[in-house]
Design an enzyme around this catalytic site. Structure first.
Site, PDB file in Angstrom:
ATOM      1  N   TRP A  13      31.667  47.440  29.304  1.00 30.95           N
ATOM      2  CA  TRP A  13      33.025  47.927  29.587  1.00 30.95           C
ATOM      3  C   TRP A  13      33.981  47.567  28.458  1.00 30.95           C
ATOM      4  O   TRP A  13      34.844  48.366  28.105  1.00 30.95           O
ATOM      5  CB  TRP A  13      33.517  47.406  30.935  1.00 30.95           C
ATOM      6  CG  TRP A  13      32.782  48.011  32.083  1.00 30.95           C
ATOM      7  CD1 TRP A  13      32.001  47.363  32.996  1.00 30.95           C
ATOM      8  CD2 TRP A  13      32.734  49.416  32.453  1.00 30.95           C
ATOM      9  NE1 TRP A  13      31.472  48.265  33.898  1.00 30.95           N
ATOM     10  CE2 TRP A  13      31.908  49.527  33.587  1.00 30.95           C
ATOM     11  CE3 TRP A  13      33.305  50.567  31.925  1.00 30.95           C
ATOM     12  CZ2 TRP A  13      31.638  50.758  34.208  1.00 30.95           C
ATOM     13  CZ3 TRP A  13      33.039  51.786  32.538  1.00 30.95           C
ATOM     14  CH2 TRP A  13      32.217  51.872  33.661  1.00 30.95           C
TER      15      TRP A  13
ATOM     16  N   LYS B 120      35.996  48.080  43.483  1.00 28.71           N
ATOM     17  CA  LYS B 120      35.127  46.906  43.548  1.00 28.71           C
ATOM     18  C   LYS B 120      35.637  45.897  44.569  1.00 28.71           C
ATOM     19  O   LYS B 120      34.941  45.597  45.519  1.00 28.71           O
ATOM     20  CB  LYS B 120      34.976  46.274  42.165  1.00 28.71           C
ATOM     21  CG  LYS B 120      33.929  47.029  41.354  1.00 28.71           C
ATOM     22  CD  LYS B 120      34.305  47.332  39.953  1.00 28.71           C
ATOM     23  CE  LYS B 120      33.336  48.371  39.384  1.00 28.71           C
ATOM     24  NZ  LYS B 120      33.746  48.840  38.074  1.00 28.71           N
TER      25      LYS B 120
ATOM     26  N   ASP C  84      41.087  43.483  31.662  1.00 31.73           N
ATOM     27  CA  ASP C  84      40.394  44.365  32.590  1.00 31.73           C
ATOM     28  C   ASP C  84      39.795  43.443  33.649  1.00 31.73           C
ATOM     29  O   ASP C  84      38.844  42.713  33.383  1.00 31.73           O
ATOM     30  CB  ASP C  84      39.301  45.146  31.849  1.00 31.73           C
ATOM     31  CG  ASP C  84      38.486  46.036  32.786  1.00 31.73           C
ATOM     32  OD1 ASP C  84      38.692  45.988  34.012  1.00 31.73           O
ATOM     33  OD2 ASP C  84      37.631  46.786  32.271  1.00 31.73           O
TER      34      ASP C  84
HETATM   35  C1  LIG Z   1      33.785  49.520  36.999  1.00 34.07           C
HETATM   36  C2  LIG Z   1      34.474  49.002  35.815  1.00 34.07           C
HETATM   37  C3  LIG Z   1      35.214  49.831  34.962  1.00 34.07           C
HETATM   38  C4  LIG Z   1      35.308  51.316  35.163  1.00 34.07           C
HETATM   39  O1  LIG Z   1      36.092  51.597  36.245  1.00 34.07           O
HETATM   40  P1  LIG Z   1      36.483  53.091  36.635  1.00 34.07           P
HETATM   41  O2  LIG Z   1      37.522  52.855  37.680  1.00 34.07           O
HETATM   42  O3  LIG Z   1      35.243  53.752  37.140  1.00 34.07           O
HETATM   43  O4  LIG Z   1      37.019  53.770  35.433  1.00 34.07           O
HETATM   44  C5  LIG Z   1      35.864  49.258  33.893  1.00 34.07           C
HETATM   45  N1  LIG Z   1      35.801  47.935  33.675  1.00 34.07           N
HETATM   46  C6  LIG Z   1      35.096  47.114  34.464  1.00 34.07           C
HETATM   47  C7  LIG Z   1      35.057  45.648  34.159  1.00 34.07           C
HETATM   48  C8  LIG Z   1      34.416  47.618  35.558  1.00 34.07           C
HETATM   49  O5  LIG Z   1      33.707  46.796  36.346  1.00 34.07           O
END
Ligand SMILES: *Cc1c(COP(=O)(O)O)cnc(C)c1O
Length: 363
Positions: A101, A197, A173
């Site tokens: 990511w 999540k 993030d």
């Molecule tokens: C799942 C995830 C993403 C992507 O998320 P989306 O909402 O599908 O764009 C980005 N960063 C991390 C750390 C993730 O776990």
């Protein structure tokens, strides 16, 4: 209904009581004769939902008043672009590369002509199995921000000790450990997370941003502009109303459970059960550096593709959904978010013990 355990990395398990509450209110919300899905986003009923959602999140994360909370769309992935567009035009943007990511965040920022991207630390040399050291000397103090991924969902590592970035804002993030590990919001300039999540259903992205960081950019498309989104209370256009409602119910649930510290405590206990088994097992092992292990996403392998496959098949047959590892790591991955029950981890450990006894010597 058969009992299953959902180990999905996202969209992920939600608290059963939250789903039941949503079910009970589904066709007739607060005696309006309408579903939340049918309410105008300008109605007083929805206004109360989004206000409550924000107030609860502020309370749970102890968000200071000089931060805006935005409920956006486009997933965490759109933030890979929105963050540099809003914060780093004509500036340097620094990144810590700790996994798939992070890499995507870096590559999206690199597409912007007027943003200079620099990777100041990386663990790619060892397949992202550890968290690299971040040195303050490597952080030019005129940079727009340092971007980190607090929890690396695919590789199963977590940044527990935040780097000292001096006056440069830290951008995180936090998609896979927001509300699960207790961070101090004031340590960050901006936090973003896809909801699917630890927060609620897909379709919602939460952004928490310090006020002084917004409104500094060149002309942006309205939808990509934090300042416009903030001025309009996340309702410049139609927000993902039902996802925001579900997030509100999850926030209420977390509060009832005792808040983020309590979540963290439970998550640590769940993770410890699984790590103990992995560490004592002769068959299963963790590919991750011990001190950097995530409590939310736990990859493990047998070291033998055929045995991994066999285990995954048996797990699926026993009602363990979505345990198969990410294709880039292989093996298995247990995602143990807030709503994942401890009983599910106990059941997984029992399955691992049985499997090990039956497959001794097969490796
Ligand atoms: C799942 C995830 C993403 C992507 O998320 P989306 O909402 O599908 O764009 C980005 N960063 C991390 C750390 C993730 O776990």
């Amino acid at each position: 209904m058969k009992t299953i355990y959902n180990f999905s990395a996202g969209p992920a398990v939600l608290p059963k009581s939250v789903l039941e509450k949503a079910q009970s209110e589904l066709v007739n919300y607060e005696n309006s004769g309408m579903s939340v899905m049918e309410l105008s986003h300008r109605s007083s009923l929805f206004d109360k939902i989004i206000q409550d959602a924000e107030a609860l999140l502020r309370e749970l994360m102890n968000i200071p008043d000089n931060y805006k909370v935005l409920f956006l769309q486009g997933g965490a992935s759109l933030q890979f672009t929105m963050v540099p567009l809003n914060l780093a035009q004509h500036k340097k943007a620094l990144y810590v590369n700790t996994g798939s990511w992070s890499k995507k965040a870096i590559s999206e920022a690199q597409k912007l002509d007027n943003v200079t991207v620099e990777v100041i630390a990386s663990s790619e040399d060892q397949n992202f199995t550890y968290i690299p050291e971040i040195h303050k000397e490597d952080i030019p103090q005129d940079a727009a921000y340092v971007h980190i991924t607090t929890n690396n969902t695919i590789e199963g590592t977590t940044i527990y000790d935040l780097p000292d970035t001096g006056d440069v804002p830290l951008v995180a993030d936090m998609s896979s450990n927001i509300l699960s590990v207790n961070y101090n919001v004031a340590d960050f300039g901006l936090i973003y997370a896809g909801a699917q999540k630890n927060i609620g259903p897909a379709g919602l992205t939460v952004v928490i941003v310090r006020e002084d960081l917004i409104g500094q950019s060149d002309i942006l498309s309205a939808m990509l502009d934090y300042e416009i989104q903030a001025k309009n209370g996340s309702m410049y256009n139609t927000p993902p109303t039902f996802s925001i409602y579900m997030a509100k119910l999850v926030f209420e649930w977390i509060k009832e459970q005792g808040g983020v510290s309590q979540m963290e405590k439970q998550n640590k206990a769940k993770a410890a059960l699984l790590y103990d088994e992995i560490d004592t097992s002769q068959l299963f092992s963790s590919p991750v550096n011990k001190k950097d292990r995530s409590i939310n996403n736990i990859p493990f392998v047998t070291g033998d593709d055929a045995l991994d496959k066999k285990f995954n098949q048996e797990a699926l047959a026993a009602g363990f959904e979505n345990l198969k590892g990410h294709r880039s790591v292989g093996g298995m991955r247990a995602s143990l978010y807030n709503a994942f029950p401890e009983a599910g981890v106990e059941a997984l450990v029992a399955l691992m013990k049985t499997f090990e006894a039956e497959n001794k010597g097969a490796k």
